[in-house]
Design a protein around this motif. Structure first.
Motif, PDB file in Angstrom:
ATOM      1  N   ALA A 101      -4.335   5.094 -14.555  1.00 43.61           N
ATOM      2  CA  ALA A 101      -3.606   3.975 -14.455  1.00 43.61           C
ATOM      3  C   ALA A 101      -2.701   3.797 -13.586  1.00 43.61           C
ATOM      4  O   ALA A 101      -3.062   2.388 -13.565  1.00 43.61           O
ATOM      5  N   TYR A 102      -2.889   4.211 -12.542  1.00 39.47           N
ATOM      6  CA  TYR A 102      -2.595   3.570 -10.684  1.00 39.47           C
ATOM      7  C   TYR A 102      -3.065   2.642  -9.915  1.00 39.47           C
ATOM      8  O   TYR A 102      -3.015   1.266  -9.771  1.00 39.47           O
ATOM      9  N   ALA A 103      -4.727   3.018 -10.582  1.00 43.19           N
ATOM     10  CA  ALA A 103      -5.695   2.565  -9.415  1.00 43.19           C
ATOM     11  C   ALA A 103      -6.058   0.769 -10.694  1.00 43.19           C
ATOM     12  O   ALA A 103      -5.988  -0.304 -10.190  1.00 43.19           O
ATOM     13  N   ALA A 104      -6.438   1.115 -11.967  1.00 44.92           N
ATOM     14  CA  ALA A 104      -6.426   0.274 -12.944  1.00 44.92           C
ATOM     15  C   ALA A 104      -4.838  -1.344 -12.428  1.00 44.92           C
ATOM     16  O   ALA A 104      -5.203  -2.051 -12.314  1.00 44.92           O
ATOM     17  N   ARG A 106      -7.496   0.256   0.097  1.00 41.74           N
ATOM     18  CA  ARG A 106      -6.642   1.033  -0.611  1.00 41.74           C
ATOM     19  C   ARG A 106      -7.616   1.952  -1.717  1.00 41.74           C
ATOM     20  O   ARG A 106      -5.761   3.237  -1.905  1.00 41.74           O
ATOM     21  N   LEU A 107      -8.081   1.611  -2.169  1.00 41.07           N
ATOM     22  CA  LEU A 107      -9.258   2.301  -3.200  1.00 41.07           C
ATOM     23  C   LEU A 107      -9.088   3.683  -2.636  1.00 41.07           C
ATOM     24  O   LEU A 107      -9.177   4.458  -3.369  1.00 41.07           O
ATOM     25  N   THR A 139       1.072  -1.233  -0.239  1.00 44.10           N
ATOM     26  CA  THR A 139       0.088  -0.211  -0.006  1.00 44.10           C
ATOM     27  C   THR A 139       1.068   1.454   0.186  1.00 44.10           C
ATOM     28  O   THR A 139       0.149   2.399  -0.781  1.00 44.10           O
ATOM     29  N   SER A 140       2.188   1.834   0.885  1.00 39.15           N
ATOM     30  CA  SER A 140       2.851   2.323   0.932  1.00 39.15           C
ATOM     31  C   SER A 140       3.383   2.954  -0.587  1.00 39.15           C
ATOM     32  O   SER A 140       3.603   4.259  -1.294  1.00 39.15           O
ATOM     33  N   ARG A 141       4.439   1.863  -1.035  1.00 41.68           N
ATOM     34  CA  ARG A 141       4.476   1.482  -2.030  1.00 41.68           C
ATOM     35  C   ARG A 141       3.661   2.209  -3.165  1.00 41.68           C
ATOM     36  O   ARG A 141       3.884   3.366  -4.205  1.00 41.68           O
ATOM     37  N   LYS A 167       3.850  10.548  -6.220  1.00 43.93           N
ATOM     38  CA  LYS A 167       4.672  11.196  -7.585  1.00 43.93           C
ATOM     39  C   LYS A 167       4.413  11.357  -8.355  1.00 43.93           C
ATOM     40  O   LYS A 167       4.598  12.636  -9.119  1.00 43.93           O
ATOM     41  N   GLY A 168       3.306  10.299  -9.181  1.00 46.08           N
ATOM     42  CA  GLY A 168       2.782  10.417 -10.298  1.00 46.08           C
ATOM     43  C   GLY A 168       2.085  12.052 -10.198  1.00 46.08           C
ATOM     44  O   GLY A 168       1.511  13.157 -11.782  1.00 46.08           O
TER      45      GLY A 168
END
Length: 889
Positions: free
Chosen positions: A536-539, A629-630, A510-512, A519-520
């Motif tokens: 993009a990150y969630a997918a 996380r979501l 989760t932290s990563r 950062k994005g």
């Protein structure tokens, strides 16, 4: 209270004190904006210290010509500045060597973010300050909040001005003292109007732009928050340095404990009310013990939902790993300087608390000076859940039982050669290894089943009499009992280690993911870029389809980002997304509303406004951990969307304001600047009509020439206004073609001849120039505007005025230069000369103030760069229009 004998400074605090020994102390006067009185306050304090006998020296003080500031400098020793040559000019900088040689107790160094002239020892003034501090000299300095490195992007979005001179946050963090110099926006604007900050003309422009009341309020809030954060760090540092474990109630801070009980939400709401009454920040904490892995999906989901509720109500949230809940919470509370803890208490029988203990009682016993607020649980289910929550429920499958049998068989086979050929007596260790492996890989109940089967196998195969469960030797009875106990203990310990490892891996993942998303999001600016980054990150994280909706207006939505590829959303899906936006609650798959839908819609909101909706779809529903996380991702992106939305709204407002200003200026130009040529035309026409036959030929020719000249002058005004309007609307299209440079120069000078009026025009084209690829109309108008500006605001203002239009090759590209011998550019006008409506002090002639702004816009459309500066060896200004190498045919 903490026993004085038990107060031990932390190692970090001792190291910090050791590093500080021999170093000077840094005091920073922090302000929200220029003009709030930082330098004035610093000098006032310095005079008081000077009266007390403190050795104070001014290294550099920027008075900006303010009388009050200059008066405070009287009586202070000021170190003469060092003179340095820069681009043909002599500039002055602080003499750090003289300060080090003088070695005063306190050095006054104004404007911490200043950039030193090339040739100085350090490129930045804050580096000079660091050297003085390292030499043991105390330093007092001033700093505006917009110069802080971490706030650079935020300030740019608020003010639309990018500050180039920045100071690293570490310097502010290491400051021994910070004094916040504060003025309300109204008081600062009044100082501007009175001319106490800038010259009157510059002050009016500043009030319309950077010093707008909204900007000043936002900068003021940033300064106050940053100063408060630093003070909070200092309080924590002092507590650590003194070895004080109990919190200092300098300000209230609330902590609420969260668990899997249904009434945990009510405890969170109670904590919210406590925090609101105290006007204090608060944090919701869940301690994740080994028991967390044994919770049912419903209970895990309840914990995640309670944490989301706390976040929606404005709390920070934290999940802490630990074995003992009370000890973990108290340690965290002391570290965060928490003053009040809110915790729920279930109704349990007294015998239960005697056997299993009570977290609430442990908190009260260990809290010392921290206040504990206990919220009793309501409802009839508490007693029924009490025992079931602590006793782990079996979670065995047929596959797990088969694996236990296989592990036992493997251990039995491995023990055979040790017994038959080597004669090892203590074969129970082989079976314990099987129990350990089973508990580590499959969990507690699998380890317990493996332990029972291994105990039976050990009795059957390796205790006398063999191949029977009868035990003849009492020592073997003791060995089997010891083995069984050891197997149970190993199962518990191994399963706990497995659960902690899995929890640590999940938290690390989760932290990563959140770090990568942060950062994005930090590298994007617009709403669409934020939405696409989140999608993009969630997918990728959930192996699912993802869509992000951004807010439009008050409650409407638009699809701003999808991944991977485009998303298939029907009318029912869009209706669910709008329902989520309207109600602020999740809808769709896995939620309480429309649980049979394909998509899950999650609201994205901050404490101030609704930002959008995050939608995700995949074959299997999200687990509570995945949902958590979501939610964390959506919270991060909501803040970024809010920032982008505010920036877009501000930009739209600024554009609208500038457009309104442009329209007002156009009307002013039509009513003022066009009045003179119209009056000339009307006067000449009236004279011709009234006295036409009485005028001789020369007079009629002169009057007609006057009409023609004034009409051309009026046409130039109208062309400039129309060109600026086209630039504002983005309606200028380029048509690139090869052009002969000599022909362009000749045509421009010929067009400028009628307005020269005694100014000598000269063209200078270097021989052998290649063809230039550019738009003929834009290039011609750009050069004409530069030549006209040089005539009207330069050469015409002096006797024997000259304007030269030159073209040459430089670094493989074609460069045009327009020079004049006039009075030159006003001081510090280089950066603003191309702004719309800017007219320097020496621009005495009439004009719209748009000519050079059009030059800048047309040059950008052609891919060229334009700059202005004063001539070095002679009087006058020089304007340079440089094309890229790719523009040569």
């Amino acid at each position: 209270m903490t026993d004085p004998e038990d107060r031990r400074p932390s190692p970090d605090a001792l190291l910090a004190q050791a590093r500080a020994e021999g170093h000077g102390k840094l005091k920073i006067y922090l302000g929200a904006a220029p003009g709030v009185g930082k330098t004035y306050e610093m000098l006032s304090d310095a005079r008081k210290k000077l009266a007390d006998g403190v050795d104070i020296v001014a290294g550099v003080v920027e008075t900006h010509g303010r009388r009050e500031t200059l008066a405070l400098c009287e009586g202070l020793e000021i170190i003469p500045k060092r003179k340095l040559g820069y681009r043909g000019q002599e500039l002055e900088e602080m003499d750090i060597d003289a300060l080090l040689a003088r070695r005063p107790q306190v050095a006054l160094i104004d404007e911490l973010a200043h950039t030193n002239v090339d040739g100085s020892r350090h490129p930045k003034r804050w580096m000079d300050v660091e050297e003085l501090l390292a030499a043991g000299v105390d330093v007092w300095s001033t700093l505006n909040i917009q110069h802080l490195e971490s706030l650079n992007d935020i300030v740019a979005r608020i003010t639309r001005v990018r500050v180039r001179e920045t100071v690293p946050d570490a310097l502010l963090d290491r400051a021994d003292d910070i004094e916040l110099i504060d003025l309300t926006p109204e008081e600062l604007i009044e100082r501007l109007k009175e001319g106490k900050v800038y010259a009157p003309e510059q002050a009016q422009r500043a009030i319309r732009n950077y010093f707008a009341p909204g900007n000043l309020s936002a900068l003021r809030e940033l300064a106050m928050r940053r100063a408060a954060d630093r003070i909070d760090q200092q309080v924590r540092g002092l507590r650590q340095a003194q070895g004080e474990s109990t919190p200092w109630a300098a300000s209230e801070r609330i902590l609420v404990c969260i668990d899997d009980r249904p009434d945990a939400a009510e405890v969170v709401r109670h904590a919210k009310r406590v925090a609101d009454r105290a006007k204090a920040p608060w944090v919701a904490v869940y301690v994740q013990t080994a028991r967390h892995g044994r919770l049912a999906e419903v209970e895990r989901g309840r914990i995640a939902e309670t944490l989301r509720l706390a976040a929606r109500l404005g709390a920070e949230t934290a999940t802490l790993p630990g074995d003992r809940i009370a000890d973990t919470i108290i340690a965290y509370a002391k570290d965060q300087n928490v003053t009040q803890i809110v915790v729920g208490k279930a109704k349990r029988p007294p015998l239960f608390e005697i056997v299993f203990g009570s977290v609430v009682r442990e908190l009260i016993h260990a809290a010392e000076t921290i206040a504990i607020y206990v919220v009793p649980e309501e409802g009839e289910g508490a007693r029924k859940r009490a025992l079931g929550n602590l006793i782990p429920q079996p979670a065995l499958s047929s596959r797990a039982v088969i694996e236990s049998v296989v592990m036992t068989a493997t251990a039995t086979a491995a023990a055979y050669p040790l017994d038959a050929f080597i004669g090892v007596n203590n074969l129970s260790l082989v079976f314990l290894a099987a129990v350990l492996i089973s508990a580590l890989t499959r969990g507690l109940w699998s380890g317990l089943v493996t332990g029972i089967i291994c105990a039976l196998a050990y009795n059957w195969f390796y205790t006398e009499p063999r191949y029977t469960f009868t035990v003849a030797d009492p020592e073997n009875v003791l060995a089997i009992v010891a083995f069984s106990g050891a197997a149970i203990l190993v199962s518990f310990l191994a399963s706990r280690a497995r659960e902690q490892t899995q929890s640590a891996r999940a938290e690390a993942k989760t932290s990563r993911e959140l770090y990568g998303l942060a950062k994005g999001l930090a590298s994007v600016a617009t709403e669409d870029e934020v939405a696409q980054t989140l999608a993009a990150y969630a997918a990728r994280s959930f192996d699912a389809e993802c869509a992000v909706f951004a807010r439009v207006g008050v409650n409407d939505l638009r699809l701003a980002g999808t991944a991977p590829g485009s998303a298939s959303l029907n009318d029912a899906d869009m209706a669910a997304a709008r329902w989520t936006a309207d109600k602020g609650q999740a809808a769709g798959r896995g939620s309480h509303t429309l649980p049979g839908a394909r998509w899950l819609f999650v609201p994205m909101r901050t404490s101030r406004l609704f930002a959008g909706v995050l939608a995700i779809a995949r074959e299997t529903p999200l687990s509570p951990e995945e949902r958590r996380r979501l939610d964390a991702m959506s919270d991060q992106a909501a803040t970024a969307l809010e920032r982008a939305h505010i920036a877009r709204a501000y930009e739209e407002g600024r554009i609208e304001m500038e457009s309104e200003r442009l329209r007002a200026t156009m009307l002013a130009s039509l009513s003022h600047d066009l009045k003179t040529p119209i009056a000339g035309i009307l006067g000449a026409a009236s004279s011709l009509r009234t006295y036409g036959d009485r005028h001789d030929e020369a007079t009629r020719t002169e009057l007609l020439a006057g009409i023609e000249g004034e009409a051309e002058r009026m046409q130039r005004y109208v062309v400039k206004l129309l060109d600026m309007t086209r630039l504002e609307a983005g309606g200028v299209k380029t048509k690139v073609e090869p052009l002969d440079v000599a022909d362009v120069v000749s045509a421009v000078l010929k067009r400028a001849e009628p307005i020269a009026e005694g100014v000598w025009l000269d063209g200078d084209v270097a021989p052998g120039l290649p063809l230039l690829t550019a738009d003929a109309t834009l290039l011609h108008q750009t050069l004409f505007n530069l030549v006209e500006n040089a005539i009207v605001h330069g050469a015409r203002l002096v006797d024997g005025g000259e304007v030269r239009l030159a073209a040459r090759m430089q670094d493989g590209a074609i460069v045009f230069q327009v020079t004049d011998n006039g009075p030159g550019l006003p001081a510090s006008a280089d950066a603003r000369i191309f702004d719309r409506f800017f007219r320097g002090d020496k621009a005495k002639a009439s004009g719209t103030g748009l000519g050079l702004a059009i030059v800048k816009g047309f040059a950008a459309l052609m891919g060229a760069k334009v700059e202005a500066q004063n001539r070095r060896a002679h009087a006058g200004a020089i304007f340079t229009l440089a094309f890229p190498e790719t523009a040569t045919a």
